[in-house]
Motif scaffolding. Structure first.
Motif, PDB file in Angstrom:
ATOM      1  N   PRO A  11       0.887  -1.219  -0.120  1.00 44.39           N
ATOM      2  CA  PRO A  11       0.085   0.135  -0.030  1.00 44.39           C
ATOM      3  C   PRO A  11       0.882   1.254   0.008  1.00 44.39           C
ATOM      4  O   PRO A  11       1.872   1.194   0.717  1.00 44.39           O
ATOM      5  CB  PRO A  11      -0.766  -0.349   1.149  1.00 44.39           C
ATOM      6  N   CYS A  12       0.611   2.306  -0.757  1.00 43.99           N
ATOM      7  CA  CYS A  12       1.067   3.687  -0.891  1.00 43.99           C
ATOM      8  C   CYS A  12       2.239   3.650  -1.609  1.00 43.99           C
ATOM      9  O   CYS A  12       3.131   4.426  -1.762  1.00 43.99           O
ATOM     10  CB  CYS A  12       1.443   4.130   0.343  1.00 43.99           C
ATOM     11  N   SER A  13       2.515   2.395  -2.479  1.00 49.94           N
ATOM     12  CA  SER A  13       3.581   2.324  -3.251  1.00 49.94           C
ATOM     13  C   SER A  13       3.174   2.889  -4.812  1.00 49.94           C
ATOM     14  O   SER A  13       4.334   3.119  -5.590  1.00 49.94           O
ATOM     15  CB  SER A  13       4.189   0.935  -3.834  1.00 49.94           C
ATOM     16  N   LEU A 114       5.707   5.071   4.329  1.00 49.16           N
ATOM     17  CA  LEU A 114       5.159   5.694   5.580  1.00 49.16           C
ATOM     18  C   LEU A 114       4.702   7.108   5.339  1.00 49.16           C
ATOM     19  O   LEU A 114       3.625   7.578   6.041  1.00 49.16           O
ATOM     20  CB  LEU A 114       6.131   5.577   6.704  1.00 49.16           C
ATOM     21  N   ALA A 115       5.467   7.871   4.488  1.00 49.48           N
ATOM     22  CA  ALA A 115       5.512   9.254   4.412  1.00 49.48           C
ATOM     23  C   ALA A 115       3.813   9.481   3.478  1.00 49.48           C
ATOM     24  O   ALA A 115       3.065  10.131   3.873  1.00 49.48           O
ATOM     25  CB  ALA A 115       6.118  10.043   3.516  1.00 49.48           C
ATOM     26  N   ARG A 116       3.836   8.575   2.556  1.00 47.57           N
ATOM     27  CA  ARG A 116       2.778   8.728   1.704  1.00 47.57           C
ATOM     28  C   ARG A 116       1.411   8.271   2.360  1.00 47.57           C
ATOM     29  O   ARG A 116       0.536   8.484   2.209  1.00 47.57           O
ATOM     30  CB  ARG A 116       2.878   7.546   0.591  1.00 47.57           C
ATOM     31  N   LEU A 117       1.759   7.254   3.399  1.00 44.90           N
ATOM     32  CA  LEU A 117       0.700   6.712   4.209  1.00 44.90           C
ATOM     33  C   LEU A 117       0.132   7.845   5.050  1.00 44.90           C
ATOM     34  O   LEU A 117      -1.288   7.902   5.103  1.00 44.90           O
ATOM     35  CB  LEU A 117       0.897   5.400   5.056  1.00 44.90           C
ATOM     36  N   ALA A 118       0.931   8.557   5.625  1.00 46.79           N
ATOM     37  CA  ALA A 118       0.328   9.558   6.545  1.00 46.79           C
ATOM     38  C   ALA A 118      -0.452  10.658   5.697  1.00 46.79           C
ATOM     39  O   ALA A 118      -1.535  11.038   6.138  1.00 46.79           O
ATOM     40  CB  ALA A 118       1.560  10.308   7.292  1.00 46.79           C
ATOM     41  N   LEU A 124      -7.614  10.720   3.104  1.00 46.54           N
ATOM     42  CA  LEU A 124      -8.366   9.767   2.807  1.00 46.54           C
ATOM     43  C   LEU A 124      -9.410   9.707   1.520  1.00 46.54           C
ATOM     44  O   LEU A 124     -10.454  10.009   1.635  1.00 46.54           O
ATOM     45  CB  LEU A 124      -9.327   9.416   4.070  1.00 46.54           C
ATOM     46  N   PRO A 125      -8.574   9.675   0.314  1.00 42.39           N
ATOM     47  CA  PRO A 125      -9.386   9.758  -0.900  1.00 42.39           C
ATOM     48  C   PRO A 125     -10.658   8.912  -0.960  1.00 42.39           C
ATOM     49  O   PRO A 125     -10.333   7.826  -0.425  1.00 42.39           O
ATOM     50  CB  PRO A 125      -8.379   9.590  -2.108  1.00 42.39           C
ATOM     51  N   LYS A 126     -11.540   9.104  -1.784  1.00 40.04           N
ATOM     52  CA  LYS A 126     -12.715   8.397  -1.958  1.00 40.04           C
ATOM     53  C   LYS A 126     -12.213   6.756  -2.474  1.00 40.04           C
ATOM     54  O   LYS A 126     -11.399   6.699  -3.332  1.00 40.04           O
ATOM     55  CB  LYS A 126     -13.801   8.967  -2.915  1.00 40.04           C
ATOM     56  N   GLY A 127     -12.800   5.994  -1.743  1.00 35.03           N
ATOM     57  CA  GLY A 127     -12.332   4.566  -2.288  1.00 35.03           C
ATOM     58  C   GLY A 127     -11.052   4.135  -1.745  1.00 35.03           C
ATOM     59  O   GLY A 127     -10.798   2.932  -1.735  1.00 35.03           O
ATOM     60  N   ALA A 128     -10.304   4.644  -0.939  1.00 39.60           N
ATOM     61  CA  ALA A 128      -9.348   4.428  -0.170  1.00 39.60           C
ATOM     62  C   ALA A 128      -9.448   3.682   1.084  1.00 39.60           C
ATOM     63  O   ALA A 128     -10.171   4.366   1.899  1.00 39.60           O
ATOM     64  CB  ALA A 128      -8.129   5.537  -0.021  1.00 39.60           C
ATOM     65  N   VAL A 129      -8.858   2.859   1.511  1.00 38.25           N
ATOM     66  CA  VAL A 129      -8.957   2.313   2.842  1.00 38.25           C
ATOM     67  C   VAL A 129      -7.896   3.022   3.936  1.00 38.25           C
ATOM     68  O   VAL A 129      -6.682   3.013   3.506  1.00 38.25           O
ATOM     69  CB  VAL A 129      -8.802   0.842   2.888  1.00 38.25           C
ATOM     70  N   TYR A 130      -8.533   3.292   4.858  1.00 37.18           N
ATOM     71  CA  TYR A 130      -7.536   4.008   6.016  1.00 37.18           C
ATOM     72  C   TYR A 130      -6.852   2.949   6.608  1.00 37.18           C
ATOM     73  O   TYR A 130      -7.359   1.770   6.928  1.00 37.18           O
ATOM     74  CB  TYR A 130      -8.389   4.472   7.200  1.00 37.18           C
ATOM     75  N   ILE A 131      -5.555   2.908   6.671  1.00 39.96           N
ATOM     76  CA  ILE A 131      -4.592   1.847   7.019  1.00 39.96           C
ATOM     77  C   ILE A 131      -3.621   2.373   8.219  1.00 39.96           C
ATOM     78  O   ILE A 131      -2.933   3.202   7.818  1.00 39.96           O
ATOM     79  CB  ILE A 131      -3.579   1.372   5.924  1.00 39.96           C
ATOM     80  N   PRO A 132      -3.820   1.772   9.378  1.00 35.65           N
ATOM     81  CA  PRO A 132      -3.022   2.392  10.594  1.00 35.65           C
ATOM     82  C   PRO A 132      -1.412   1.822   9.938  1.00 35.65           C
ATOM     83  O   PRO A 132      -1.044   1.024   9.438  1.00 35.65           O
ATOM     84  CB  PRO A 132      -3.307   1.413  11.728  1.00 35.65           C
ATOM     85  N   GLU A 133      -0.572   2.904  10.644  1.00 36.04           N
ATOM     86  CA  GLU A 133       0.984   2.487  10.327  1.00 36.04           C
ATOM     87  C   GLU A 133       1.276   1.140  10.553  1.00 36.04           C
ATOM     88  O   GLU A 133       2.244   0.384   9.970  1.00 36.04           O
ATOM     89  CB  GLU A 133       1.526   3.633  11.033  1.00 36.04           C
ATOM     90  N   SER A 134       0.834   0.557  12.064  1.00 37.09           N
ATOM     91  CA  SER A 134       1.044  -0.422  12.296  1.00 37.09           C
ATOM     92  C   SER A 134       0.962  -1.817  11.383  1.00 37.09           C
ATOM     93  O   SER A 134       1.512  -2.602  11.217  1.00 37.09           O
ATOM     94  CB  SER A 134       0.507  -0.936  13.844  1.00 37.09           C
ATOM     95  N   LYS A 135      -0.144  -1.623  10.768  1.00 31.29           N
ATOM     96  CA  LYS A 135      -0.748  -2.651   9.519  1.00 31.29           C
ATOM     97  C   LYS A 135       0.304  -2.678   8.366  1.00 31.29           C
ATOM     98  O   LYS A 135       0.624  -3.576   8.132  1.00 31.29           O
ATOM     99  CB  LYS A 135      -2.111  -2.315   9.155  1.00 31.29           C
ATOM    100  N   LYS A 137       3.235  -1.864   8.477  1.00 28.09           N
ATOM    101  CA  LYS A 137       4.445  -2.320   8.989  1.00 28.09           C
ATOM    102  C   LYS A 137       4.323  -4.051   9.043  1.00 28.09           C
ATOM    103  O   LYS A 137       5.241  -4.526   8.538  1.00 28.09           O
ATOM    104  CB  LYS A 137       4.962  -1.810  10.335  1.00 28.09           C
ATOM    105  N   GLU A 138       3.340  -4.302   9.415  1.00 30.46           N
ATOM    106  CA  GLU A 138       3.112  -5.738   9.502  1.00 30.46           C
ATOM    107  C   GLU A 138       3.178  -6.382   8.077  1.00 30.46           C
ATOM    108  O   GLU A 138       3.798  -7.377   7.811  1.00 30.46           O
ATOM    109  CB  GLU A 138       1.766  -5.839  10.147  1.00 30.46           C
ATOM    110  N   TRP A 139       2.364  -5.866   7.232  1.00 29.66           N
ATOM    111  CA  TRP A 139       2.271  -6.237   5.874  1.00 29.66           C
ATOM    112  C   TRP A 139       3.669  -6.122   4.960  1.00 29.66           C
ATOM    113  O   TRP A 139       4.010  -7.044   4.354  1.00 29.66           O
ATOM    114  CB  TRP A 139       1.429  -5.580   5.135  1.00 29.66           C
ATOM    115  N   ALA A 140       4.548  -5.187   5.492  1.00 27.29           N
ATOM    116  CA  ALA A 140       5.980  -5.126   4.932  1.00 27.29           C
ATOM    117  C   ALA A 140       6.734  -6.415   5.317  1.00 27.29           C
ATOM    118  O   ALA A 140       7.626  -6.740   4.360  1.00 27.29           O
ATOM    119  CB  ALA A 140       6.504  -3.865   5.258  1.00 27.29           C
ATOM    120  N   THR A 141       6.370  -7.111   6.518  1.00 24.86           N
ATOM    121  CA  THR A 141       7.117  -8.253   6.705  1.00 24.86           C
ATOM    122  C   THR A 141       6.732  -9.439   5.910  1.00 24.86           C
ATOM    123  O   THR A 141       7.472 -10.290   5.929  1.00 24.86           O
ATOM    124  CB  THR A 141       6.893  -8.460   8.175  1.00 24.86           C
TER     125      THR A 141
END
Length: 160
Positions: A11-13, A114-118, A124-135, A137-141
């Motif tokens: 996400p955010c790539s 992380l910058a793009r996520l913030a 929060l554009p229309k159709g985008a899912v709010y993603i906590p930073e912790s999620k 980081k979890e998905w990056a692993t």
């Protein structure tokens, strides 16, 4: 011959931005699960059923994609496909339909993500899912960049 284009990255790539560009370039159908998911279920990232719902949306979008490919129209699947086995499955499905397959890999550093996520979460554009930073980081692993044998199908975009 039609082509299944698969955006790959965290996400955010920049996957959805690129998917929109590819949609125009190839006169293709773009299928972005987050847009469908948020319309159906809202912002449910912390709901225990989120993953099950997301899998259902992706399954339904694949059915649409398969039919459209058979009808002779390119498809952009903005799915992310974080692991090798998911990408192999999509490549196999495309070949079963007689379609070409192309990966569009978006590679971004943790700092950029992380910058793009913030920024995304603040707007929060229309159709985008709010993603906590912790999620994120979890998905990056979990994320597996495309393996060398996948690169013959790939376009790589480095985001900075």
């Amino acid at each position: 011959m039609t082509t299944l284009h698969l955006t790959v990255g965290l996400p955010c790539s920049g996957k959805t931005t690129l998917a929109r560009q590819l949609e125009e370039r190839y006169s293709a159908l773009r299928l972005t699960p987050d847009e469908w998911h948020t319309r159906l279920y809202g912002q449910d990232i912390n709901d225990v059923n989120h993953e099950k719902r997301h899998d259902l949306v992706e399954s339904m979008l694949w059915e649409v994609a398969a039919r459209v490919l058979v009808l002779g129209v390119d498809v952009i699947l903005d799915f992310g496909c974080w692991v090798h086995s998911q990408r192999d499955s999509m490549r196999f499905r495309a070949s079963q339909l007689g379609a070409d397959f192309k990966i569009h890999f978006l590679d971004a550093s943790d700092e950029v993500l992380l910058a793009r996520l913030a920024e995304r979460n603040a707007q929060l554009p229309k159709g985008a899912v709010y993603i906590p930073e912790s999620k994120l980081k979890e998905w990056a692993t979990i994320f597996e960049p495309p393996f060398p044998e996948e690169l013959e199908y790939s376009c790589i975009y480095h985001q900075s």
